[in-house]
Design a protein around this motif. Structure first.
Motif, mmCIF file in Angstrom:
data_model
loop_
_atom_site.group_PDB
_atom_site.id
_atom_site.type_symbol
_atom_site.label_atom_id
_atom_site.label_comp_id
_atom_site.label_asym_id
_atom_site.label_seq_id
_atom_site.Cartn_x
_atom_site.Cartn_y
_atom_site.Cartn_z
ATOM 1 N N TYR A 12 23.467 45.603 -68.200
ATOM 2 C CA TYR A 12 24.810 46.089 -67.879
ATOM 3 C C TYR A 12 25.902 45.037 -68.064
ATOM 4 N N PRO A 44 29.313 49.044 -59.345
ATOM 5 C CA PRO A 44 28.513 50.272 -59.443
ATOM 6 C C PRO A 44 27.168 50.056 -60.142
ATOM 7 N N ASN A 45 27.149 49.228 -61.169
ATOM 8 C CA ASN A 45 25.884 48.956 -61.859
ATOM 9 C C ASN A 45 24.969 48.071 -61.021
ATOM 10 N N ARG A 47 24.819 48.202 -57.772
ATOM 11 C CA ARG A 47 24.251 49.141 -56.788
ATOM 12 C C ARG A 47 23.145 49.997 -57.416
ATOM 13 N N LYS A 48 23.340 50.406 -58.649
ATOM 14 C CA LYS A 48 22.334 51.205 -59.355
ATOM 15 C C LYS A 48 21.023 50.422 -59.462
ATOM 16 N N LYS A 51 19.380 50.005 -55.965
ATOM 17 C CA LYS A 51 18.703 51.235 -55.528
ATOM 18 C C LYS A 51 17.387 51.443 -56.265
ATOM 19 N N LYS A 52 17.340 50.990 -57.500
ATOM 20 C CA LYS A 52 16.118 51.149 -58.294
ATOM 21 C C LYS A 52 14.980 50.275 -57.760
ATOM 22 N N THR A 76 23.720 41.699 -55.754
ATOM 23 C CA THR A 76 22.705 42.747 -55.831
ATOM 24 C C THR A 76 21.645 42.551 -54.752
#
Length: 110
Positions: A12, A44-45, A47-48, A51-52, A76
């Motif tokens: 990202y 936002p990336n 957080r993505k 979460k993964k 992160t």
């Protein structure tokens, strides 16, 4: 696991953000983010990615990411820590997460 998180974040990278973030986060000498390095990944990336991976990454590995010089790795790791805390039903586990955070506040500058 930390290498997987880093590789995922690197998918990202935004070169415009890489240039912009050092000034925005005051990474210059005397700034609150002095010495931070950036790869240019938006929140936002981050957080993505958090979460993964947060369910499978250990607290020890999160702590390792929190000690990195790259801002987005540290940020992160904090998102993952937050998600772990929110998911936990066990008081002792929550205490362990809080203790990890408190003993590493010198790595948290934003």
């Amino acid at each position: 696991m930390t290498d997987k998180v880093k590789r995922e974040l690197e998918l990202y990278i935004n070169s415009e953000k890489t240039k912009y973030y050092p000034n925005f986060f005051k990474s210059f000498k005397g700034g609150y983010g002095e010495g931070d390095k950036f790869i240019g990944v938006t929140v936002p990336n981050q957080r993505k990615v958090a979460k993964k991976f947060y369910k499978e990454i250990s607290l020890k590995e999160i702590e390792s990411l929190l000690k990195e010089e790259i801002h987005e790795y540290r940020q992160t790791s904090l998102f993952m820590l937050t998600y772990k805390y929110e998911d936990s039903k066990d008081f002792e586990n929550k205490k362990e997460i809080v203790d990890l955070y408190l003993r590493n506040t010198n790595y948290i500058n934003n």
